[in-house]
Write a protein that holds these residues in place. Structure first.
Motif, short mmCIF file in Angstrom:
data_model
loop_
_atom_site.label_atom_id
_atom_site.label_comp_id
_atom_site.label_asym_id
_atom_site.label_seq_id
_atom_site.Cartn_x
_atom_site.Cartn_y
_atom_site.Cartn_z
N TYR A 1 46.06 39.89 45.45
CA TYR A 1 45.14 39.76 45.03
C TYR A 1 44.11 38.92 45.65
O TYR A 1 42.83 38.67 45.41
CB TYR A 1 44.84 39.75 43.39
N VAL A 2 44.82 37.84 46.48
CA VAL A 2 44.32 36.79 46.94
C VAL A 2 43.81 37.09 48.67
O VAL A 2 43.51 36.22 49.18
CB VAL A 2 44.67 35.46 46.95
N ASP B 1 34.71 40.91 49.47
CA ASP B 1 34.37 39.73 48.67
C ASP B 1 34.73 40.00 46.91
O ASP B 1 34.01 40.84 46.30
CB ASP B 1 32.84 39.88 48.64
N LEU B 2 35.49 39.37 46.69
CA LEU B 2 35.99 39.56 45.47
C LEU B 2 35.31 39.16 44.41
O LEU B 2 35.31 40.04 43.37
CB LEU B 2 37.29 38.64 45.05
N ALA B 3 34.23 38.06 44.63
CA ALA B 3 33.13 37.98 43.57
C ALA B 3 32.29 38.83 43.38
O ALA B 3 31.61 38.65 42.11
CB ALA B 3 32.57 36.59 44.26
N THR B 4 31.93 39.86 44.27
CA THR B 4 30.96 40.70 43.92
C THR B 4 31.37 42.01 43.79
O THR B 4 30.65 43.16 43.63
CB THR B 4 29.90 40.60 44.92
N THR B 5 32.72 42.29 43.97
CA THR B 5 33.34 43.82 44.09
C THR B 5 33.94 44.17 42.75
O THR B 5 34.89 43.26 42.35
CB THR B 5 34.39 43.93 45.19
N PRO B 6 33.57 44.96 42.21
CA PRO B 6 34.25 45.32 40.97
C PRO B 6 35.73 45.36 40.98
O PRO B 6 36.34 45.87 42.01
CB PRO B 6 33.53 46.66 40.67
N ILE B 7 36.30 44.87 39.95
CA ILE B 7 37.63 44.73 39.91
C ILE B 7 38.63 46.00 40.27
O ILE B 7 39.42 45.85 40.85
CB ILE B 7 38.03 43.96 38.43
N ASP B 8 38.12 46.92 39.54
CA ASP B 8 38.95 48.21 39.80
C ASP B 8 38.90 48.61 41.28
O ASP B 8 40.12 48.95 41.72
CB ASP B 8 38.46 49.43 39.16
N LEU C 1 41.59 46.13 42.99
CA LEU C 1 42.64 46.58 42.88
C LEU C 1 43.43 47.76 43.48
O LEU C 1 44.39 47.78 43.95
CB LEU C 1 43.03 46.69 41.32
N ALA D 1 43.85 46.72 47.13
CA ALA D 1 45.16 46.16 47.19
C ALA D 1 46.13 46.81 47.00
O ALA D 1 47.35 46.58 47.92
CB ALA D 1 45.13 44.83 46.00
#
Lengths: 315, 574, 520
Positions: free
Chosen positions: A293-294, A299-306, A309, A312
């Motif tokens: 996940y890292v 851009d993790l801060a702006t991409t929806p979590i789903d 994942l 990933a």
């Protein structure tokens, strides 16, 4: 304290020390393959043998306890000869190309000539089905090896038993010395002995919990993280460009030390220091593999979590 | 989804082993842990029971055994695949193991194999321990007792594979002390054994007391007959000094090719084995004895099992034996086809439910043996001397033979002699004397395998060797387990040496590198010998295997090949 | 001896469990108290399948057995404790018969465990969320502490009380003062003297009253007293019990800032999102483990995009608010902490590196730290105050089992999962089984479901549909879910927000549910 003599030099060691401990104390490290400080000695590789006065045979320095008055030779003709032949046995039957550089140094140092047993036999596909007490007849024209195809049956590990010297370390790390999962054991007998799950089932059908502790102790690259394997296949594994940074796993409160092996700002491998008493080098699946996940997944801060994942998992 | 056992498999397993964990109230309390994990020693008996009843060990059966014993399946698989008599692949319910080892292969074994060897139910076997009646075939039968066919023909084997049974012919024996009762008494009758003097020695031992028994054994000079020739009294004394619990183990895993004397004792005089063990148990202060017998000896196993039951029923095993206050019982464990389990520490691991891999020594068994406890382990023949020592006294026993090799010894005569069999002679007679007892050599002598596969091939110039430890040592040979296998000029010696090399490659446990790879490299070198042999290479391998292997198998595996090179049977040395 | 109580450490704390296993191989006996026969319980000498939420009754009954048999440590009790008489009186109400009725465990097993614990040379009680995720969490812990005081199994090498922390810095968060009533180093914020000292170092005044803990904050939101929220590295929109209710409250805030490495469901609701670096691999600092060991985390990766370290963000924020303190490095911030918190004083980075971490307290740079604490209780004369027995009465879980809601649902972790799955969901785990409703084979038969069939799980708050999975470690009436898969098996829609007033923890472990096969 106990006094022993090593190569003519008197050494004082504490009671409970092995001959190897004593050798190391005076800066005479001995070659070892199956020995690891964090595992119980199994005395099987026999490259650490030394000559002990009064003993009919050579003795394994990794496990033989020092006793007062012992007189030990670490570089006698007998020692050199046995080490040479043992290294020839390994190098003629196993692919040692990914073993530590010290192994190649020993081969040189002891003037091993693994080729003298003849050309290497072609790989075989039946090693996991050989029955104890029965083997193919040999003509002696080629030297039998453990060459076989690589096992890739899950997303995290590869097992390339062509590189396996049967040092038992993975079995110990999977078993009582650390993980206590016992997903693998030595099966078969003699030259046909091999590391196996029950009935050679694929790892996902076995008890394996993917802690990676077997990989952590493997000295020859027979067991490898798939990430490393794939980079190596693509000729992109460049250890000299990697950084190794020690940090603490975030997945529970135990405080496991992680060594993050980073290449091009990506974590490619996670190990743990063997000399740290929280882990003794061992981790669980989360500490070992839970870093995706890292990685650079947008851009993790702006991409929806789903979406993150999903990316990933594809990776 | 883990494989489940069939009802038949489940029934066998339920009969042969208990549940390790106990459920107090379903869903509420389970007692497991340390106590439950102590059942692991039942693993091999459980695997053997399934093999014996079902004919193979399926994944479902293995899982069920593992569930009950709390053994991880991968480990149980590692154990199952260690043994030649256990199959983890389905196979016919009747299987013939045809001996093609050194005694049998050129005496009919190869003919059977060339007639039937393509069948799935016919497989080759290492020595089956009946070399006096070649060729030998072990019939392994699912759901029925196994049996051995001696002097077999391919027709016999084909019939047996169709369900016919045949009786085993007893071996020819000659001898007045250890073999006194063999062939003379009913091996199933405790009463007859006692009428013939049985259990007088035990009674006498109780009178003497444990320490005095050990003294007598020390005074007798008795040395181990399994091959290592260690003084028995010293071993016992060392065990008795260690803290209880202690164990007494009778090593009946007689697997050295060419050896069959222990089988003859167990089949012909089983009660004496038990009496000897009871005396040894008393002397060493052990409360439990184990007999580890090779799986290829179904008749000996059966006779011992019957004898143990008779002794238990008659107060000769169990609590307070003969009113002495001494408690002792004997458990019998069956090997499953692994020569290496004759090595004492491999034998312990086998009993404990692990792979039969030898342990690094020290520590020695007298301190850390079976289940990690002080253990006296003796070979069957060694133990059989004990009642004699107790009854006649150590000094009288010591007067037999030579001062350094006391008592009588059993020699296993096979190959090209007129009357193969077991011959008991006082230590000190010559090789020629013993061969003469067996009626002499048939044909022209070329060589003798002395001491077994772990011994050496010797030439006719050694015929006047005195059969003592000291003379053998001086001649650079070993009496090993008493094998005298004679070969005449019709024998293909190179073929025999190849077979020995194959044997060690097959029987190496695989644990240590020098033996695991060395046995393969030796076999390859012997196989490619064509008019000449790489003698210096074999020398080098032999030295490293002797120096760096863990146990005696690796130490001796190349020696016999070297001895054959010395005799020139592999061609010129280069 | 080890009492593993309300913990499936084999899955949740795998490397800690390596140490437990080493002890077991060395002969230690383990009793495992858990409603489920978990992976951990399978290593136990005795597993006791307790009814969810009856731990106090079990502990009290053990106390009574120990006292009745005279196995309590009289000398220690007199030397180091107070309130023993009240404790005796209270546990007298917990004879074995009653304990069995409440806990479901046969009296003999309770008795055996009590005797084994009291007579063990050394004994540990280790627990996790099975003890603390209850509405009476603190009482649960106190009941266990009472047992340790009763037997003297505390403050000695090998004997003690060991709560296992679920994240790498739960302990550190508390140590650093990230709890409503403490300054760094557990200094009471309402203690004027201590507060004044810290104010002196910081050069700022500190509010003299304790703040709210998480659950109180949600209550304050509900009451309209809390209108703005700054969330750092938490995901309450998924992790709170009765999560639908929590989401509603978050949505009604006037203003919410979320500082996180992910666009979590909480972040999606925020007015401002501050992208931060992952603390364990993209920034520098320290964390404190369950065993009070302070260790360094280090930067191995450059954070993505515009993400910055928490320290950097907070420093900028402070500056923007007019109270700036510059841009301290992680080590400088730590060195300030060492001045504020006496028990961290000796923990220079240099020493943390050299020693592989240090266990607090560490009073100065010559102090090696402490392997275990509370040894003062054995000092003669006693150092400090004696420890009180605090009698605790058993009460039932809030969410009662009734005919309509007859199954007890409890929650826990999988080996390859972590909390709401935000991090652990990112890698391809071959052992991931996803979110399931685990149930006993008996209940599966009763409901007519096989592995994979979908069941509707309904609590008094919500219903969710999840695949069923039979687990032989469960008994009739007991079902289990993990919290790792909120997208497919959002268990926290079902859980109850009833919480422990002393710790603020919600009762995640005890929900009453009804099960129906979907499409039956």
């Amino acid at each position: 304290m106990i006094d022993i003599t090593i190569d003519g030099e008197v050494v004082q060691v504490v009671s409970g020390s092995t001959l190897l401990d004593a050798c190391r104390l005076i800066g005479k490290d001995q070659p070892t393959l199956c020995y690891l400080e964090t595992l119980s000695p199994v005395n099987v590789c026999r490259v650490c043998v030394v000559e002990l006065e009064g003993s009919r045979t050579l003795v394994p320095s990794c496990s033989r306890m020092a006793e007062s008055g012992m007189v030990v030779q670490t570089d006698s003709e007998r020692v050199r000869h046995s080490r040479k032949v043992v290294l020839e046995f390994l190098a003629s039957s196993v692919d040692l190309s990914l073993a530590g550089s010290e192994v190649r140094d020993w081969l040189d140092q002891y003037e091993a000539r693994p080729d003298r047993f003849g050309p290497r036999a072609a790989p075989t596909g039946d090693r996991d089905r050989r029955h104890a007490g029965h083997h193919h007849r040999t003509t002696g024209s080629v030297a039998e090896t453990v060459q076989q195809s690589i096992k890739i049956d899950n997303p995290l590990y590869v097992r390339d038993y062509s590189r396996c010297i049967l040092c038992y370390k993975c079995v110990e790390a999977c078993g009582e010395d650390a993980q206590n999962t016992f997903a693998i054991a030595v099966a078969g007998r003699g030259f046909d002995a091999r590391i196996s799950t029950e009935f050679d089932v694929a790892l996902p059908e076995s008890a394996c919990v993917y802690c990676g502790n077997c990989i952590g102790v493997c000295p020859t690259g027979a067991l490898m993280f798939r990430s490393e394997h794939e980079l190596r296949q693509a000729e992109m594994w460049e250890e000299e460009r990697q950084t190794v940074t020690r940090t603490i796993c975030s997945y529970c409160g135990v405080g496991c030390n992680l060594d993050l092996h980073v290449q091009d700002n990506r974590i490619e491998k996670v190990t743990s220091p063997q000399d740290h008493d929280v882990t003794s080098g061992h981790l669980c699946i989360k500490g070992r593999f839970g870093y995706e996940y890292v990685q650079e997944l947008g851009d993790l801060a702006t991409t929806p979590i789903d979406e993150v994942l999903a990316r990933a998992r594809q990776h | 989804m883990a494989a489940e056992p069939t009802p038949a498999e489940r029934a066998v397993i339920t009969r042969s082993i208990p549940e390790s964990e106990t459920v107090e109230v379903l869903g509420r309390v389970v007692h497991g842990g340390h106590d439950a994990r102590q059942q692991r020693h039942l693993l091999l008996p459980a695997l053997a029971a399934v093999q014996s009843e079902i004919g193979w060990v399926s994944p479902g059966a293995l899982n069920e055994i593992c569930r009950r014993l709390l053994v991880p399946p991968a480990e149980a698989y590692g154990v199952a695949t260690f043994y030649a008599l256990i199959s983890i692949e389905e196979r016919p319910p009747l299987v013939a193991h045809v001996c093609d080892d050194i005694a049998c292969r050129q005496s009919g074994g190869n003919e059977i194999l060339s007639a039937l060897g393509d069948r799935l139910d016919v497989i080759t076997s290492p020595c089956l321990g009946q070399c006096d009646q070649c060729p030998v075939v072990l019939m392994q039968r699912a759901g029925q007792d196994d049996f051995v066919i001696t002097a077999a023909t391919s027709a016999d084997v084909a019939a047996a594979l169709n369900g016919a049974e045949s009786a085993t012919t007893p071996s020819h024996v000659e001898g007045g002390r250890l073999l006194k009762r063999v062939g003379q008494v009913d091996p199933g009758s405790l009463a007859q054994y006692r009428r013939e003097g049985g259990y007088q020695a035990l009674a006498r031992a109780f009178e003497l007391g444990a320490a005095a028994v050990i003294e007598e054994v020390k005074m007798s000079g008795l040395m181990g007959r399994g091959g290592a020739a260690f003084p028995t009294g010293i071993k016992w004394e060392a065990v008795a000094r260690e803290p209880a619990p202690r164990y007494l183990v009778c090593n009946a895993d007689e697997s050295e090719p060419g050896t069959f004397k222990d089988r003859v004792l167990m089949e012909g005089d089983p009660f004496s084995v038990l009496e000897s063990m009871t005396i040894a148990g008393f002397a060493t202060g052990s409360s439990r004895g184990y007999i580890y017998i090779r799986g290829e000896y179904p008749l000996a196993f059966h006779r011992l099992e019957t004898a143990i039951a008779a002794c238990q029923a008659n107060g000769l095993l169990g609590g307070d034996i003969l009113g002495s206050g001494f408690d002792f019982d004997i458990e019998i464990r069956k090997g499953q086809g692994a020569y290496i389990c004759g090595e004492e520490t491999a034998l312990f691991n086998s009993i404990e439910g692990f792979r039969g891999e030898p342990r690094q020594k020290p520590p020695f068994p007298v301190q850390v043996g079976l289940f990690g406890r002080p253990t006296a382990i003796n070979n069957v023949e060694t133990l059989a001397n004990v009642p004699l020592i107790v009854l006649e006294g150590g000094a009288a026993f010591g007067a037999i033979g030579t001062p350094d090799s006391t008592g009588t010894r059993l020699f296993c005569l096979s190959g090209d002699v007129v009357r193969p069999g077991v011959y008991e002679v006082a230590s000190g007679v010559t090789l020629r004397n013993v061969i003469d007892l067996a009626g002499g050599i048939e044909g022209d002598l070329t060589s003798i395998l002395l001491g077994g596969a772990a011994g050496s091939f010797i030439g006719p110039e050694h015929l006047d060797l005195r059969l003592t430890f000291e003379d053998a040592r001086a001649a650079g040979v070993s009496l090993g387990s008493g094998v005298i296998m004679v070969f005449n000029s019709t024998r293909d010696m190179k073929d025999l040496v190849r077979r020995v090399a194959r044997f060690f490659r097959d029987e190496s446990c695989g644990q240590c590198v020098p033996c695991r790879v060395g046995t393969a490299r030796v076999e390859e070198a012997v196989a490619r010998a064509n008019g000449s042999i790489e003698a210096s290479l074999i020398d080098e391998l032999d030295r490293a295997m002797k120096d760096a292997s863990i146990c005696g198998l690796g130490h001796t595996a190349a020696a016999v090949v070297r001895s054959a090179i010395g005799l020139g049977v592999l061609g010129e040395s280069r | 001896m080890i009492l593993l109580w309300g913990s499936n450490a084999r899955a949740a704390h795998p490397i800690f469990f390596h140490h437990v296993l080493r002890g077991i191989h060395n002969g230690a006996r383990m009793y495992c108290i858990d409603p489920r026969r978990s992976e951990s319980a399978r290593w136990a000498d005795v597993w006791l399948g307790i009814d969810v939420g009856s731990d106090i009754a079990l502990a009290n009954a053990m106390g009574k057995v120990i006292i009745d048999r005279g196995l309590h440590n009289d000398q220690f009790i007199r030397h180091a404790t107070t309130g023993f008489d009240d404790y005796v009186q209270m546990v007298n109400d917990y004879p074995l018969g009653r304990a069995t009725e409440i806990t479901g465990i046969p009296g003999g097993a309770i008795e055996e465990m009590a005797i084994a614990y009291a007579t063990a040379e050394t004994a540990q009680i280790c627990w996790t969320l099975g003890i603390t995720e209850h509405h009476n969490a603190t009482d649960n812990v106190l009941a266990l502490i009472n047992l340790a005081l009763l037997t003297g199994h505390v403050g000695r090498y090998g004997s003690g009380l060991c709560p296992l922390r679920g994240q790498n810095n739960v302990q550190g968060g508390g140590d650093m003062g990230a709890i409503p009533n403490k300054l760094p180093g557990f200094q009471d914020v309402e203690n004027d003297e201590l507060r004044a000292r810290v104010e002196g170092i910081w050069g700022r005044s500190i509010p003299p009253k304790r703040g709210w803990h998480l659950t109180q904050m949600f209550e304050a939101m509900e009451a309209g007293m809390l209108r703005g929220l700054y969330v750092i590295g938490e995901n309450p929109a998924e992790s709170e019990a009765d999560v639908n209710h929590a989401r509603k409250l978050l949505d009604h805030l006037d203003f919410m800032v979320v500082q996180d490495i992910f666009m979590t469901r909480t972040a999606e609701r925020a007015d401002v999102v501050l992208p931060s670096a992952a603390d364990w691999c993209e920034s520098e600092g320290t964390v404190t483990s369950s065993e009070r060991r302070v260790q360094r985390v280090r930067k191995a990766l450059d954070p993505p995009g515009e993400a910055r370290t928490d320290l950097d963000i907070v420093s900028h924020m402070a500056e923007a608010m007019g109270g700036g303190w510059g841009r301290p490095s992680a080590e400088e911030a730590w060195d300030e902490l060492r001045r504020v918190s006496p028990m961290h004083a000796g923990m220079a980075y240099r020493r943390l590196d050299a020693l592989g971490g240090i266990q607090w307290p560490c009073w100065n740079e010559d102090h090696p730290g402490e392997k275990f604490i509370h040894h003062r209780l054995w000092a003669d004369p006693l150092v400090g105050d004696p420890v009180p027995f605090i009698p605790t009465e058993w009460v039932t879980p809030v969410d009662r089992l009734t005919q309509d809601y007859p199954y007890r649902l409890t929650t826990g972790r999988h080996l390859d999962g972590f909390n709401t799955g935000v991090q652990s969901g990112g890698f391809d785990s071959p052992i991931r089984i996803g979110g399931t409703l685990d149930l006993s084979s008996e209940d599966a038969v009763r409901l007519g479901v096989n592995d994979g069939d979908v069941v509707r799980v309904s609590s008094r708050r919500a219903s969710i549909d999840v695949p069923a999975r039979v687990d032989e470690g469960l008994r009739e009436g007991l079902v289990f879910m993990t919290l790792h898969y909120p997208e497919t098996a959002d268990v926290n829609q079902l859980t109850i927000e009833a919480w422990d007033p002393k710790s603020g923890t919600a009762e995640f472990k005890a929900t009453a549910v009804r099960l129906e096969k979907v499409g039956a």
